[in-house]
Design a protein around this motif. Structure first.
Motif, mmCIF file in Angstrom:
data_model
loop_
_atom_site.group_PDB
_atom_site.id
_atom_site.type_symbol
_atom_site.label_atom_id
_atom_site.label_comp_id
_atom_site.label_asym_id
_atom_site.label_seq_id
_atom_site.Cartn_x
_atom_site.Cartn_y
_atom_site.Cartn_z
ATOM 1 N N VAL A 198 0.847 -1.198 0.000
ATOM 2 C CA VAL A 198 0.000 0.000 0.000
ATOM 3 C C VAL A 198 0.881 1.246 0.000
ATOM 4 O O VAL A 198 1.625 1.488 0.955
ATOM 5 N N ALA A 199 0.826 2.013 -1.092
ATOM 6 C CA ALA A 199 1.592 3.263 -1.165
ATOM 7 C C ALA A 199 0.674 4.408 -0.741
ATOM 8 O O ALA A 199 -0.502 4.428 -1.117
ATOM 9 N N PHE A 200 1.203 5.319 0.056
ATOM 10 C CA PHE A 200 0.351 6.422 0.507
ATOM 11 C C PHE A 200 1.128 7.725 0.570
ATOM 12 O O PHE A 200 2.349 7.724 0.750
ATOM 13 N N PHE A 201 0.398 8.820 0.395
ATOM 14 C CA PHE A 201 1.021 10.143 0.501
ATOM 15 C C PHE A 201 -0.033 11.175 0.871
ATOM 16 O O PHE A 201 -1.227 10.953 0.679
ATOM 17 N N SER A 202 0.453 12.276 1.440
ATOM 18 C CA SER A 202 -0.467 13.363 1.760
ATOM 19 C C SER A 202 -0.207 14.499 0.788
ATOM 20 O O SER A 202 0.861 14.571 0.164
ATOM 21 N N THR A 203 -1.197 15.370 0.672
ATOM 22 C CA THR A 203 -1.052 16.499 -0.248
ATOM 23 C C THR A 203 -1.373 17.798 0.484
ATOM 24 O O THR A 203 -2.205 17.812 1.375
ATOM 25 N N SER A 226 -1.193 8.912 11.235
ATOM 26 C CA SER A 226 -2.315 8.050 11.645
ATOM 27 C C SER A 226 -2.533 6.972 10.584
ATOM 28 O O SER A 226 -2.784 5.810 10.907
ATOM 29 N N LEU A 227 -2.373 7.336 9.318
ATOM 30 C CA LEU A 227 -2.550 6.341 8.249
ATOM 31 C C LEU A 227 -1.481 5.246 8.332
ATOM 32 O O LEU A 227 -1.776 4.053 8.199
ATOM 33 N N TYR A 228 -0.258 5.672 8.606
ATOM 34 C CA TYR A 228 0.838 4.708 8.786
ATOM 35 C C TYR A 228 0.489 3.721 9.907
ATOM 36 O O TYR A 228 0.652 2.509 9.769
ATOM 37 N N LEU A 231 -2.334 1.295 8.769
ATOM 38 C CA LEU A 231 -1.855 0.287 7.808
ATOM 39 C C LEU A 231 -0.993 -0.761 8.514
ATOM 40 O O LEU A 231 -1.108 -1.961 8.245
ATOM 41 N N ASN A 232 -0.175 -0.300 9.435
ATOM 42 C CA ASN A 232 0.667 -1.233 10.184
ATOM 43 C C ASN A 232 -0.163 -2.193 11.002
ATOM 44 O O ASN A 232 0.135 -3.382 11.071
ATOM 45 N N HIS A 233 -1.190 -1.658 11.618
ATOM 46 C CA HIS A 233 -2.048 -2.490 12.451
ATOM 47 C C HIS A 233 -2.687 -3.612 11.626
ATOM 48 O O HIS A 233 -2.949 -4.695 12.131
ATOM 49 N N ALA A 238 3.460 -1.036 4.147
ATOM 50 C CA ALA A 238 3.135 0.369 3.919
ATOM 51 C C ALA A 238 4.315 1.100 3.288
ATOM 52 O O ALA A 238 5.433 1.021 3.780
ATOM 53 N N MET A 239 4.061 1.779 2.152
ATOM 54 C CA MET A 239 5.122 2.535 1.468
ATOM 55 C C MET A 239 4.796 4.015 1.574
ATOM 56 O O MET A 239 3.872 4.494 0.909
#
Ligand code: AMP
Ligand code: MG
Length: 426
Positions: A198-203, A226-228, A231-233, A238-239
């Motif tokens: 799962v790749a994630f980023f904020s803007t 919080s997203l990290y 996803l970890n949970h 997580a990328m």
């Protein structure tokens, strides 16, 4: 049917209104587009905690493997027990866990036995040592009514798991009990679904990385953390692609990289209608994405679709909205993609300790603290601040108060449904 076809179908449906998308409808639609990843790996038992079984597990043996004692005491033949009076038997040996008695218990005999020890041949019942008295010689006297039926205090071979039985199905998440059960079968390695990438980023131009001084008018990027955590949970790979400013080319490049390297792409912010919200037009160019205004609070805007082969979720930027939207839509989707057979989170009835404000026409996920009263009844106190920017309300709460679409404001004493964070939020 491909996800793209499904999207066309949904968008063409008569009652489809992206400006007031029902929560259940959005969930159902997302579910339809999901198929678990195919990749799997063989791992040793200690490395599979939190992972999902790729294959059914068929038991290679009976558990327990032999009849054994459930108590410390004496193994004997029930037929020897005098009904209504004491019974004195001759003790002919001992059976320990791991060291069986080799011999046969005959009429008038018993064997000293310990919990887990193999039942000696001929014996069918165990008398607890508390109901017996040792004589001076090798005799033991059992109290009257020490046992009342044959087979008491005896565990039977295969009573936990029978050889050939399907113990766990593909899709089972492996937690602590599953680890123990697999070990009881002697399983040293299991095939599990590979972890979902799962790749994630904020803007946002306003985002400042933690650790740096905070310039006037800027904020720290809380959502990505919080997203990290979320996803970890869930045991995802997580990328973190960082915070990306509201510059179309930068966001476009990040989206492309993310979609090429991950199964799922999650962006935060920029999905509502606003001057700096480029994501929408970018996504039209890069993939097939639907933009919904959900009939819920908080967390109104949500984008969902595909960029290439990757599933895409665009979460709202308000910190509480981002978390609520994740739990109500993304969590289930990620688990399904990672192969897990998921059940909907439990809704528990609880009595409101204070009134809640609520407008009809949308589902609300208010934050609250749920506890048990002395009489065992669950009560819930809504967090005083319910704004979508009040992230501390998530940290102070232990549940969502789930208020249905049609509900209006509610008085103290009314019963509502709560969804406990325990097990959901890590
Ligand atoms: P947006 O959805 O981008 O319009 O953002 C909505 C609100 O959420 C704004 O007040 C943003 O400053 C805030 N926000 C957006 N992204 C983040 C983030 N990563 N961390 C904290 N707040 C954010
Ligand atoms: Mg923004």
């Amino acid at each position: 049917m491909t996800t793209y076809d499904l999207m066309k179908q949904l968008a063409g449906a008569e009652d489809y209104d992206p400006n007031s998308m029902r929560v259940e409808r959005a969930r159902e639609f997302i579910r339809k587009t999901l198929a678990p990843v195919c990749g799997n790996e063989m791992l040793s038992l200690k490395d599979v905690f939190g992972r999902v079984l790729f294959e059914d597990i068929v038991s290679p043996l009976n558990v327990p493997g032999h009849d054994n004692s459930a108590m410390d005491g004496y193994a004997l033949r029930f037929a020897d027990i005098n009904s209504g009076g004491e019974t004195t038997l001759k003790c002919i040996g001992e059976s320990f866990a791991g060291h069986a008695f080799h011999g046969t218990v005959r009429h008038g005999e018993c064997v000293r036995i310990f919990t887990g020890a193999v039942m000696p041949e001929g014996a069918d019942t165990v008398v607890m040592q508390e109901h017996s008295a040792k004589g001076n010689d090798d005799t033991v006297t059992m109290a009257a009514d020490a046992v009342t039926a044959a087979g008491q205090n005896r565990r039977f071979a295969g009573e936990d798991i029978q050889k050939g039985a399907i113990v766990f199905k593909r899709g089972q998440r492996i937690g602590a009990p599953e680890l123990g059960v697999l070990a009881s079968l002697g399983v040293a390695e299991v095939a599990v679904f590979r972890r979902l990438r799962v790749a994630f980023f904020s803007t946002g131009d306003e985002l400042t990385p933690i650790g740096a001084p905070l310039p006037e008018g800027k904020i720290y990027d809380s959502n990505r953390y919080s997203l990290y955590g979320m996803l970890n949970h869930l045991g995802m790979e997580a990328m973190d692609l960082g915070a990306v400013p509201d510059v179309p080319e930068r966001i476009e490049n990040t989206l492309k990289t993310a979609a090429q390297n991950a199964d799922v792409v999650i962006s935060i912010g920029g999905v509502s209608v606003g001057a700096a919200d480029f994501i929408r037009s970018l996504l039209d160019k890069l993939g097939q994405v639907l933009f919904w205004k959900l009939a819920m609070k908080p967390g109104k805007p949500l984008a969902y679709g595909m960029i290439g082969d990757a599933h895409f979720f665009g979460l709202p930027g308000n910190p509480v909205s981002a978390m609520v939207t994740f739990y109500q839509f993304v969590r289930e989707a990620l688990l399904i993609l990672q192969g897990q057979a998921v059940a909907s989170p439990l809704l528990l009835p609880a009595v409101l300790t204070a009134p809640v404000k609520k407008a009809a026409g949308r589902v609300e996920f208010q934050r609250g603290v749920c506890e048990a009263r002395d009489d065992g009844c669950l009560v819930v106190t809504p967090a005083p601040e319910q704004g979508s920017g009040i992230l501390s309300s998530m940290a102070k709460a232990n549940c969502f108060i789930v208020l249905p679409l049609e509900a209006g404001k509610l008085a103290a004493g009314e019963t509502v449904n709560v969804q406990l964070f325990s097990g959901l939020v890590g």
